[in-house]
Design a protein around this motif. Structure first.
Motif, PDB file in Angstrom:
ATOM      1  N   ASN A 259       5.018  -1.960 -15.164  1.00 15.61           N
ATOM      2  CA  ASN A 259       5.563  -3.218 -15.642  1.00 15.61           C
ATOM      3  C   ASN A 259       4.773  -3.614 -16.888  1.00 15.61           C
ATOM      4  OD1 ASN A 259       5.982  -5.956 -16.148  1.00 15.61           O
ATOM      5  ND2 ASN A 259       6.226  -6.467 -13.998  1.00 15.61           N
ATOM      6  N   ASP A 260       5.386  -3.472 -18.066  1.00 10.17           N
ATOM      7  CA  ASP A 260       4.705  -3.815 -19.318  1.00 10.17           C
ATOM      8  C   ASP A 260       4.319  -5.288 -19.377  1.00 10.17           C
ATOM      9  OD1 ASP A 260       4.653  -1.281 -20.507  1.00 10.17           O
ATOM     10  OD2 ASP A 260       6.660  -1.527 -21.346  1.00 10.17           O
ATOM     11  N   TYR A 261       5.166  -6.158 -18.828  1.00  8.51           N
ATOM     12  CA  TYR A 261       4.920  -7.596 -18.877  1.00  8.51           C
ATOM     13  C   TYR A 261       3.607  -7.955 -18.171  1.00  8.51           C
ATOM     14  CZ  TYR A 261       5.564 -12.612 -18.201  1.00  8.51           C
ATOM     15  OH  TYR A 261       5.380 -13.971 -18.187  1.00  8.51           O
ATOM     16  N   ALA A 262       3.388  -7.364 -16.996  1.00  8.82           N
ATOM     17  CA  ALA A 262       2.184  -7.656 -16.213  1.00  8.82           C
ATOM     18  C   ALA A 262       1.042  -6.681 -16.484  1.00  8.82           C
ATOM     19  CB  ALA A 262       2.514  -7.642 -14.726  1.00  8.82           C
ATOM     20  N   ALA A 263       1.328  -5.620 -17.222  1.00  8.03           N
ATOM     21  CA  ALA A 263       0.347  -4.554 -17.471  1.00  8.03           C
ATOM     22  C   ALA A 263      -0.216  -4.032 -16.155  1.00  8.03           C
ATOM     23  CB  ALA A 263      -0.759  -5.029 -18.400  1.00  8.03           C
ATOM     24  N   ASP A 264       0.691  -3.824 -15.212  1.00  8.01           N
ATOM     25  CA  ASP A 264       0.333  -3.364 -13.874  1.00  8.01           C
ATOM     26  C   ASP A 264       1.566  -2.697 -13.273  1.00  8.01           C
ATOM     27  OD1 ASP A 264      -1.170  -2.881 -11.612  1.00  8.01           O
ATOM     28  OD2 ASP A 264      -1.539  -4.987 -11.155  1.00  8.01           O
ATOM     29  N   GLU A 265       1.395  -2.119 -12.105  1.00  8.25           N
ATOM     30  CA  GLU A 265       2.516  -1.468 -11.435  1.00  8.25           C
ATOM     31  C   GLU A 265       3.174  -2.394 -10.433  1.00  8.25           C
ATOM     32  OE1 GLU A 265       0.561   2.016  -9.795  1.00  8.25           O
ATOM     33  OE2 GLU A 265       1.522   3.227 -11.356  1.00  8.25           O
ATOM     34  N   ASN A 266       4.486  -2.212 -10.266  1.00  9.27           N
ATOM     35  CA  ASN A 266       5.236  -2.868  -9.206  1.00  9.27           C
ATOM     36  C   ASN A 266       5.518  -1.819  -8.137  1.00  9.27           C
ATOM     37  OD1 ASN A 266       5.466  -5.254 -10.686  1.00  9.27           O
ATOM     38  ND2 ASN A 266       7.397  -4.635 -11.597  1.00  9.27           N
ATOM     39  N   GLY A 267       5.640  -2.261  -6.888  1.00  6.81           N
ATOM     40  CA  GLY A 267       6.116  -1.374  -5.847  1.00  6.81           C
ATOM     41  C   GLY A 267       7.626  -1.205  -5.985  1.00  6.81           C
ATOM     42  N   VAL A 268       8.140  -0.075  -5.518  1.00 12.64           N
ATOM     43  CA  VAL A 268       9.570   0.185  -5.557  1.00 12.64           C
ATOM     44  C   VAL A 268      10.035   0.549  -4.159  1.00 12.64           C
ATOM     45  CG1 VAL A 268      11.397   1.679  -6.489  1.00 12.64           C
ATOM     46  CG2 VAL A 268       9.456   1.026  -7.938  1.00 12.64           C
ATOM     47  N   ILE A 269      11.148  -0.033  -3.758  1.00 16.93           N
ATOM     48  CA  ILE A 269      11.766   0.315  -2.485  1.00 16.93           C
ATOM     49  C   ILE A 269      13.140   0.915  -2.792  1.00 16.93           C
ATOM     50  CG2 ILE A 269      12.687  -2.017  -2.108  1.00 16.93           C
ATOM     51  CD1 ILE A 269      12.221  -1.534   0.880  1.00 16.93           C
ATOM     52  N   ASN A 270      13.398   2.106  -2.240  1.00 19.33           N
ATOM     53  CA  ASN A 270      14.666   2.804  -2.450  1.00 19.33           C
ATOM     54  C   ASN A 270      15.509   2.697  -1.178  1.00 19.33           C
ATOM     55  OD1 ASN A 270      13.905   3.829  -5.054  1.00 19.33           O
ATOM     56  ND2 ASN A 270      12.616   5.299  -4.003  1.00 19.33           N
ATOM     57  N   LEU A 271      16.737   2.244  -1.333  1.00 17.29           N
ATOM     58  CA  LEU A 271      17.611   2.091  -0.170  1.00 17.29           C
ATOM     59  C   LEU A 271      18.787   3.038  -0.263  1.00 17.29           C
ATOM     60  CD1 LEU A 271      17.551  -1.787   0.145  1.00 17.29           C
ATOM     61  CD2 LEU A 271      16.127  -0.112   1.301  1.00 17.29           C
TER      62      LEU A 271
ATOM     63  N   GLU B 105       0.810  -1.215   0.000  1.00 14.82           N
ATOM     64  CA  GLU B 105       0.000   0.000   0.000  1.00 14.82           C
ATOM     65  C   GLU B 105       0.843   1.265   0.000  1.00 14.82           C
ATOM     66  OE1 GLU B 105      -2.276  -0.674   3.503  1.00 14.82           O
ATOM     67  OE2 GLU B 105      -3.620  -2.094   2.531  1.00 14.82           O
ATOM     68  N   LYS B 106       2.047   1.208   0.581  1.00 14.26           N
ATOM     69  CA  LYS B 106       2.872   2.406   0.705  1.00 14.26           C
ATOM     70  C   LYS B 106       4.340   2.134   0.376  1.00 14.26           C
ATOM     71  CE  LYS B 106      -0.053   4.437   4.248  1.00 14.26           C
ATOM     72  NZ  LYS B 106      -0.127   4.943   5.619  1.00 14.26           N
ATOM     73  N   PRO B 107       4.625   1.746  -0.872  1.00 15.81           N
ATOM     74  CA  PRO B 107       6.043   1.603  -1.229  1.00 15.81           C
ATOM     75  C   PRO B 107       6.655   2.996  -1.390  1.00 15.81           C
ATOM     76  CG  PRO B 107       4.701   1.325  -3.173  1.00 15.81           C
ATOM     77  CD  PRO B 107       3.752   1.489  -2.000  1.00 15.81           C
ATOM     78  N   ASP B 108       7.941   3.044  -1.624  1.00 19.14           N
ATOM     79  CA  ASP B 108       8.585   4.340  -1.851  1.00 19.14           C
ATOM     80  C   ASP B 108       8.122   4.960  -3.162  1.00 19.14           C
ATOM     81  OD1 ASP B 108      10.014   4.081   0.533  1.00 19.14           O
ATOM     82  OD2 ASP B 108      11.687   3.072  -0.457  1.00 19.14           O
ATOM     83  N   ALA B 109       7.764   4.113  -4.129  1.00 14.84           N
ATOM     84  CA  ALA B 109       7.285   4.577  -5.437  1.00 14.84           C
ATOM     85  C   ALA B 109       6.630   3.394  -6.143  1.00 14.84           C
ATOM     86  CB  ALA B 109       8.450   5.102  -6.265  1.00 14.84           C
ATOM     87  N   PHE B 110       6.094   3.669  -7.328  1.00 16.21           N
ATOM     88  CA  PHE B 110       5.566   2.621  -8.194  1.00 16.21           C
ATOM     89  C   PHE B 110       6.260   2.706  -9.543  1.00 16.21           C
ATOM     90  CE2 PHE B 110       1.975   3.074  -5.256  1.00 16.21           C
ATOM     91  CZ  PHE B 110       1.685   1.753  -4.980  1.00 16.21           C
ATOM     92  N   ALA B 111       6.410   1.570 -10.211  1.00 20.57           N
ATOM     93  CA  ALA B 111       7.010   1.519 -11.547  1.00 20.57           C
ATOM     94  C   ALA B 111       6.125   0.651 -12.433  1.00 20.57           C
ATOM     95  CB  ALA B 111       8.420   0.944 -11.482  1.00 20.57           C
TER      96      ALA B 111
END
Length: 98
Positions: free
Chosen positions: A86-98, A78-84
């Protein structure tokens, strides 16, 4: 859902703990580019309170895409650092920045 980060002073690593409330689920996994999107790689442990929890050591100063696999269904945090996107899934992935 929650993500906690613990940066280690002695190593260039961050301990990332994923917590997913899913009392009705049988199995929750965290899958991402840090484990080659292998759904068998990182299984979270079910706790008595119905949440699933697991920790992954990730190299700091990088970004990682991830999603949860809850009983075979893809879900985002619900609250990743960002979203990216994903063309393969036609959906967004969560992104975690370290």
């Amino acid at each position: 859902m929650a993500i906690t980060k613990q940066f280690l002073k002695s190593k260039p690593v961050c301990k990332v703990t994923f917590t997913v409330p899913a009392a009705d689920a049988n199995e929750v996994k965290v899958v991402g580019n840090f484990n080659a999107w292998n759904p068998k790689a990182t299984v979270l442990k079910k706790l008595k309170n119905g949440t699933f929890k697991g920790t992954v050591n990730l190299e700091k100063d990088k970004s990682y895409e991830f999603r949860y696999l809850v009983d075979g269904q893809w879900k985002n945090d619900e609250k990743p650092d960002a979203f990216a996107w994903n063309d393969y899934a036609a959906d967004e992935n969560g992104v975690i920045n370290l």
